[in-house]
Design an enzyme around this catalytic site. Structure first.
Site, mmCIF file in Angstrom:
data_model
loop_
_atom_site.group_PDB
_atom_site.id
_atom_site.type_symbol
_atom_site.label_atom_id
_atom_site.label_comp_id
_atom_site.label_asym_id
_atom_site.label_seq_id
_atom_site.Cartn_x
_atom_site.Cartn_y
_atom_site.Cartn_z
ATOM 1 N N ARG A 211 0.827 -1.203 0.000
ATOM 2 C CA ARG A 211 0.000 0.000 0.000
ATOM 3 C C ARG A 211 0.866 1.260 0.000
ATOM 4 O O ARG A 211 2.023 1.236 0.408
ATOM 5 C CB ARG A 211 -0.920 0.001 1.219
ATOM 6 C CG ARG A 211 -2.020 -1.028 1.179
ATOM 7 C CD ARG A 211 -2.972 -0.888 2.369
ATOM 8 N NE ARG A 211 -2.277 -1.048 3.639
ATOM 9 C CZ ARG A 211 -1.949 -0.045 4.453
ATOM 10 N NH1 ARG A 211 -2.268 1.207 4.118
ATOM 11 N NH2 ARG A 211 -1.322 -0.267 5.591
ATOM 12 N N HIS B 147 -10.788 -3.768 12.989
ATOM 13 C CA HIS B 147 -9.694 -4.437 12.284
ATOM 14 C C HIS B 147 -9.272 -5.614 13.152
ATOM 15 O O HIS B 147 -8.423 -5.487 14.031
ATOM 16 C CB HIS B 147 -8.535 -3.458 12.075
ATOM 17 C CG HIS B 147 -7.409 -4.052 11.288
ATOM 18 N ND1 HIS B 147 -6.091 -3.746 11.523
ATOM 19 C CD2 HIS B 147 -7.404 -4.944 10.257
ATOM 20 C CE1 HIS B 147 -5.319 -4.413 10.672
ATOM 21 N NE2 HIS B 147 -6.095 -5.143 9.897
ATOM 22 N N ASP C 96 -9.896 -10.594 9.179
ATOM 23 C CA ASP C 96 -9.333 -9.237 9.127
ATOM 24 C C ASP C 96 -10.304 -8.105 9.430
ATOM 25 O O ASP C 96 -9.930 -7.154 10.092
ATOM 26 C CB ASP C 96 -8.719 -9.019 7.741
ATOM 27 C CG ASP C 96 -7.792 -7.813 7.691
ATOM 28 O OD1 ASP C 96 -6.954 -7.680 8.611
ATOM 29 O OD2 ASP C 96 -7.901 -7.023 6.759
ATOM 30 N N LYS D 125 -8.399 -2.354 1.302
ATOM 31 C CA LYS D 125 -8.256 -1.467 2.450
ATOM 32 C C LYS D 125 -8.992 -0.147 2.238
ATOM 33 O O LYS D 125 -9.444 0.483 3.204
ATOM 34 C CB LYS D 125 -6.779 -1.217 2.728
ATOM 35 C CG LYS D 125 -6.042 -2.453 3.244
ATOM 36 C CD LYS D 125 -6.685 -3.021 4.518
ATOM 37 C CE LYS D 125 -5.865 -4.153 5.101
ATOM 38 N NZ LYS D 125 -6.512 -4.755 6.312
ATOM 39 N N ARG E 2 1.443 -12.370 -1.105
ATOM 40 C CA ARG E 2 0.079 -12.526 -0.568
ATOM 41 C C ARG E 2 -0.723 -13.569 -1.330
ATOM 42 O O ARG E 2 -0.470 -13.844 -2.506
ATOM 43 C CB ARG E 2 -0.669 -11.191 -0.657
ATOM 44 C CG ARG E 2 -0.129 -10.095 0.232
ATOM 45 C CD ARG E 2 -0.700 -10.156 1.624
ATOM 46 N NE ARG E 2 -0.297 -9.039 2.460
ATOM 47 C CZ ARG E 2 -0.890 -8.736 3.609
ATOM 48 N NH1 ARG E 2 -1.905 -9.457 4.046
ATOM 49 N NH2 ARG E 2 -0.460 -7.715 4.322
ATOM 50 N N LYS F 45 -2.396 -12.549 14.243
ATOM 51 C CA LYS F 45 -3.856 -12.403 14.178
ATOM 52 C C LYS F 45 -4.497 -13.423 13.235
ATOM 53 O O LYS F 45 -5.467 -14.103 13.601
ATOM 54 C CB LYS F 45 -4.197 -10.975 13.740
ATOM 55 C CG LYS F 45 -5.681 -10.680 13.538
ATOM 56 C CD LYS F 45 -5.919 -9.178 13.474
ATOM 57 C CE LYS F 45 -5.116 -8.507 12.395
ATOM 58 N NZ LYS F 45 -5.634 -8.786 11.021
ATOM 59 N N THR F 46 -3.960 -13.533 12.036
ATOM 60 C CA THR F 46 -4.523 -14.465 11.058
ATOM 61 C C THR F 46 -4.336 -15.909 11.501
ATOM 62 O O THR F 46 -5.252 -16.732 11.413
ATOM 63 C CB THR F 46 -3.873 -14.249 9.673
ATOM 64 O OG1 THR F 46 -4.143 -12.918 9.236
ATOM 65 C CG2 THR F 46 -4.423 -15.228 8.651
ATOM 66 N N SER G 136 0.582 -6.160 12.068
ATOM 67 C CA SER G 136 1.303 -7.105 11.223
ATOM 68 C C SER G 136 2.359 -7.860 12.025
ATOM 69 O O SER G 136 3.147 -7.270 12.762
ATOM 70 C CB SER G 136 1.971 -6.356 10.071
ATOM 71 O OG SER G 136 2.712 -7.236 9.265
#
Length: 566
Positions: free
Chosen positions: A184, A348, A385, A329, A450, A370-371, A366
């Site tokens: 991004r 988030h 997410d 995003k 990704r 979390k994932t 990051s």
């Protein structure tokens, strides 16, 4: 016994033939040609004849009309019976209106279908013929082909044929490249500051919202729309955000690349055929002209990249970056504005649910896990997410997952590994030229490799992606300084403190240039995406936690009892 075939014009099995006269014990087949009278030509009557007289007709029969869908158990689409002709007319009018510009108020002349297949199922919007308001140009003489809600297989074909750098990996996933930008560009993101946003949005120091004015937005919009209209074809996705049917948002994505269309097909919620027929006017539209740069001499521009959001017009424009995550995003930022206006908390976070209905929310930046933690074999995955917490409970905003691939292995993350198959988009990965096997350890293109795949590629995903009110709020921090304990139960005030702080340590591999751990803070664990002041979201979280009896936890996924590399 006489075993001659009876001359009666019938097919028959001589089932009474002795074993000694039948080869290997099988009954001897007696046949007589039915068609001797028809010019002595033999015909195969084993199946019905094909209803086609040419190869093109045969190929058209091969393709059965359908629409890509997201499985929704027990959901009912709002279906109004209208004629196919009327539905096509409404669809053409809606898409043409989306692509209208200041110069051409009625939008381009549209043709449905792939321009490479001339004459095949094309429907021309004759009712969109117009006279240019200023002067005639070559663009007014051409049609813009639009490819609407194509399936993954169709998008694969488009990408492989026409997009350099697109390949099918050995797993069946589509491996592609996002160009010069592999992440991004937050400093190039702009939000229009006007009467709609002046008092609602968070502006100034520390805010992710860099302002622009309406005029500059329209200059960039005109540039993006002109570029899209100049192409032979554009891809149009009509999809939804938010699995809660009471609060879902209709979005339209107009893009120039099949890769972008497949990415959003995976990341948004895919409508059923009935919902698509009754889709109507979108609530928000993205114009992704990422291959084309913005004009750097335009006011507010600081580079050839610009991602612009106009909340009053309900539009987003992308110029100068082909990184697909900008769309995902960007829409998340829009939901951070729209949902709180409805008294719904946007978050988030990852989210999963136990077999007894206990829901947990996972907040983390990051590299905090979390994932990985939300994708638990023993619990149902609601989402990895983006979520909303409304009076109905928790709901996933998206229809897919966007997982990091660097150092991915079957042993560490089997669910993500197995989800990388046909239909999945692999961004910027490196693979073997011959076998097409991906090397997930190779960061030659970028560390930020990704995979984007539909959420139902995860075996234990909960469909629809909704759940009751959360019971546990888990804040993740990868502490590299050995200060935080492994697990802490928090009071409500402590939960709000850590939620607003959003602390973690950046370690090597999370961002370019990071060699040694650095402390970082991101309000609400997602400061880059929030629209309003962090205290707005914190107050809503506090209210919901009190109302529904949720418990806050701080989990250290980094180092405890000693610092990193000590």
């Amino acid at each position: 016994m006489d075993n001659k075939a009876p001359d009666n014009g019938e097919f028959s099995f001589a089932s009474n033939t002795p074993r000694s006269t039948a080869r290997k014990g099988l009954p001897k087949i007696q046949t007589q040609d039915h068609n001797k009278k028809a010019n002595d030509v033999c015909h195969d009557d084993s199946g019905t004849p094909v209803k086609a007289k040419t190869i093109d007709e045969l190929h058209s029969l091969q393709r059965k009309k359908s629409a890509p869908t997201t499985p929704i158990k027990g959901a009912q689409g709002a279906f109004n019976a209208i004629s196919e002709e009327e539905r096509q007319k409404q669809q053409l009018q809606s898409i043409s209106a989306s692509l209208a510009s200041l110069m051409r108020e009625t939008g381009p002349k549209l043709v449905k279908g792939d321009p490479a297949r001339k004459g095949e199922g094309l429907q021309i919007a004759h009712h969109h013929h117009y006279t240019p308001t200023i002067s005639a140009t070559d663009s007014s003489l051409k049609f813009t082909h639009y490819l609407h809600n194509l399936s993954p297989a169709e998008l694969y074909e488009q990408a492989i044929k026409y997009e350099k750098g697109s390949f099918i990996a050995s797993s069946g996933a589509l491996a592609t490249l996002s160009g010069a930008k592999t992440g991004r560009s937050p400093r190039d993101k702009r939000v229009v500051r006007d009467e709609t946003t002046e008092d609602d949005l968070w502006w100034g120091k520390g805010s992710p919202n860099i302002e622009m004015d309406e005029h500059t937005f329209m200059v960039n919009r005109e540039r993006a729309v002109d570029y899209l209209n100049s192409l032979d074809k554009v891809f149009v996705n009509d999809q939804f955000l938010n699995w809660d049917p009471e609060h879902r948002i209709k979005v339209r994505i107009v893009s120039a690349r099949a890769y972008h269309s497949l990415f959003m097909h995976n990341m948004c919620i895919r409508p059923t055929p009935e919902e698509l027929e009754n889709f109507g006017t979108p609530d928000f539209t993205i114009y992704n002209a990422g291959q084309f740069p913005c004009n750097r001499y335009t006011h507010y521009m600081t580079s050839s990249t610009s991602i612009d959001i106009n909340l009053a017009r309900k539009e987003m424009v992308i110029l100068g970056t082909q990184y697909a995550g900008e769309m995902k995003k960007g829409l998340f930022g829009v939901m951070h504005y729209l949902m709180p206006k409805r008294q719904i908390l946007s978050l988030h976070s990852g989210c999963n649910m136990g077999k007894d209905g206990d829901v947990a929310l996972f907040f983390g930046l990051s590299g905090t896990g979390k994932t990985t933690l939300s994708t638990d074999h023993n619990r149902y995955l609601i989402g990895d997410d983006e979520h909303c917490w409304s009076e109905n409970g928790v709901s996933n905003i998206e229809g897919g997952c966007y997982a990091k691939c660097i150092d991915l292995s079957r042993e560490k993350e089997p669910d993500i590994w197995n989800a990388i198959k046909f239909g999945t988009v692999l961004e910027n990965v490196v693979f073997d030229e011959h076998t097409r096997e991906v090397d997930y350890m190779d960061s030659s293109v970028t560390e930020n490799t990704r995979a984007a795949y539909p959420i139902d590629y995860i075996p234990n995903a909960r469909i629809p992606c909704v759940g009751p009110h959360p019971k546990n709020i888990i804040l993740l921090a990868c502490d590299a300084f050995g200060v935080l304990p492994p697990v802490s139960k928090l009071s409500l005030a402590q939960t709000m403190y850590h939620f607003i702080s959003g602390y973690t340590a950046l370690v090597a591999g999370t961002e370019d240039g990071i060699k040694e751990p650095q402390a970082t803070f991101s309000a609400c664990f997602g400061a880059a995406f929030i629209m309003m002041h962090p205290t707005k979201y914190a107050a809503m979280l506090s209210e919901k936690m009190q109302k529904h009896g949720a418990t806050g936890w701080l989990v250290n996924t980094g180092w405890s009892g000693g610092r990193y590399a000590a």
